[in-house]
Structures are given as structure tokens and as C-alpha cells.
Design a protein around this motif. Structure first.
Motif, short mmCIF file in Angstrom:
data_model
loop_
_atom_site.label_atom_id
_atom_site.label_comp_id
_atom_site.label_asym_id
_atom_site.label_seq_id
_atom_site.Cartn_x
_atom_site.Cartn_y
_atom_site.Cartn_z
N GLU A 62 58.96 51.38 47.57
CA GLU A 62 58.71 51.73 48.97
C GLU A 62 58.87 53.24 49.12
OE1 GLU A 62 60.25 50.84 53.49
OE2 GLU A 62 60.61 49.35 51.93
N ASN A 90 47.17 51.99 41.98
CA ASN A 90 47.11 51.86 43.43
C ASN A 90 45.74 52.24 44.00
OD1 ASN A 90 49.98 51.17 44.48
ND2 ASN A 90 50.26 52.58 42.77
N GLU A 97 47.91 61.13 48.93
CA GLU A 97 47.94 60.10 49.97
C GLU A 97 48.92 58.98 49.63
OE1 GLU A 97 43.96 58.77 50.67
OE2 GLU A 97 43.37 60.67 51.61
N LEU A 98 49.22 58.79 48.34
CA LEU A 98 50.12 57.71 47.95
C LEU A 98 51.54 57.89 48.49
CD1 LEU A 98 49.10 57.01 44.24
CD2 LEU A 98 48.61 55.63 46.27
N THR A 99 51.96 59.13 48.66
CA THR A 99 53.33 59.39 49.14
C THR A 99 53.35 60.02 50.52
OG1 THR A 99 53.33 61.49 47.94
CG2 THR A 99 54.31 59.59 46.82
N GLU A 101 52.81 58.65 53.49
CA GLU A 101 53.31 57.82 54.58
C GLU A 101 54.52 57.00 54.14
OE1 GLU A 101 51.64 54.13 57.22
OE2 GLU A 101 50.21 55.68 56.61
N ARG A 104 55.02 52.98 52.77
CA ARG A 104 53.96 52.43 51.93
C ARG A 104 54.57 51.85 50.66
NH1 ARG A 104 48.25 54.93 50.00
NH2 ARG A 104 47.77 53.26 48.53
N ARG A 105 54.02 50.76 50.19
CA ARG A 105 54.51 50.13 48.96
C ARG A 105 53.56 50.48 47.83
NH1 ARG A 105 58.84 47.62 49.73
NH2 ARG A 105 58.80 46.39 47.82
N LEU A 106 54.11 51.09 46.79
CA LEU A 106 53.33 51.46 45.61
C LEU A 106 53.54 50.45 44.50
CD1 LEU A 106 53.99 55.30 45.31
CD2 LEU A 106 52.09 54.13 46.42
#
Length: 125
Positions: A62, A90, A97-99, A101, A104-106
Motif C-alpha cells: 500500500e 502493475n 503514477e504508481l506512487t 496516490e 494505491r495497492r501495488l
């Protein structure tokens, strides 16, 4: 002066790979393009990324404020340069963009082509 190791490898038919084993480009074929002026440009052929569902899930992370992909790759995969594996797992075209927000669950996954256990979230079995 010739590098003795490279000379040995070439003499014995062993060519060194153009990319390190941890690189996203390792194992991809290369090609050459000859320009109209006769100069030759080497390039790596296209890399196709498997769909995220085809990667075997290890766990999820998360995102919290301040997370960075290189730090997450170092923590979960043991090498910050493997951040691209998080992107692939992902489906990220824009890594930042992955980190971006929190919450967000990676997906943290095994490398492509490495099967996981049944019920792990990947199609490999």
C-alpha cells in the motif's frame, strides 16, 4: 590495447550480452539500421510486456506518501534498478503514477515467466 577477457570470449565463441541480467532489455535481440549516409545505428528490438495478470503475485504494497519506486524495488526485490519490474507487474506506462496516490495497492510479483503457487493471483501455476 585489447581487453584480455573480451579477446578470450571472442576467440572461444562466447559473446558478452549487451545488457546485464537485471536489465529489462536483457535477452532481447538487437538489430542494425543503415542510414542514407551509410552510418549504422544499432538498436534493441521491441520489448513486449506481458499483461499484469500473467505475473505471479508475491504480495501487495500500500503506497504511502513519500514512497519511491527505486526504494520499493530495493526493499521487495533486493535491487533499486529493478523498479521496472514493479512497472511491468502493475501495467504502468508512467512509473511516477504508481506512487503518486497514497493508498494505491501495488502488486509485488515474481519475474515474468516464473510460475507461482496456485491461487497466487497470477495465471502461472
Amino acid at each position: 590495447m585489447t581487453d584480455p577477457l573480451q579477446a578470450f570470449l571472442q576467440t572461444n565463441g562466447l559473446a558478452s550480452a549487451p545488457f546485464a541480467p537485471g536489465s529489462r532489455y536483457h535477452g532481447l535481440p538487437t538489430a542494425e539500421h543503415t542510414r542514407p549516409d551509410g552510418s549504422v545505428v544499432a538498436f534493441v528490438k521491441r520489448r513486449f510486456v506481458p499483461p499484469p495478470a500473467s505475473f505471479a503475485l508475491i504480495q501487495e504494497h500500500e503506497v504511502v506518501a513519500g514512497d519511491r519506486l527505486d526504494n520499493l524495488a530495493a526493499h521487495y526485490l533486493g535491487d533499486p534498478l529493478l523498479f521496472w519490474r514493479l512497472c511491468d507487474a502493475n501495467g504502468a506506462m508512467r512509473p511516477d503514477e504508481l506512487t503518486a496516490e497514497p493508498g494505491r495497492r501495488l502488486r509485488i510479483t515474481l519475474p515474468a515467466g516464473v510460475p507461482g503457487l496456485a491461487g497466487d493471483g497470477g495465471d502461472a501455476g
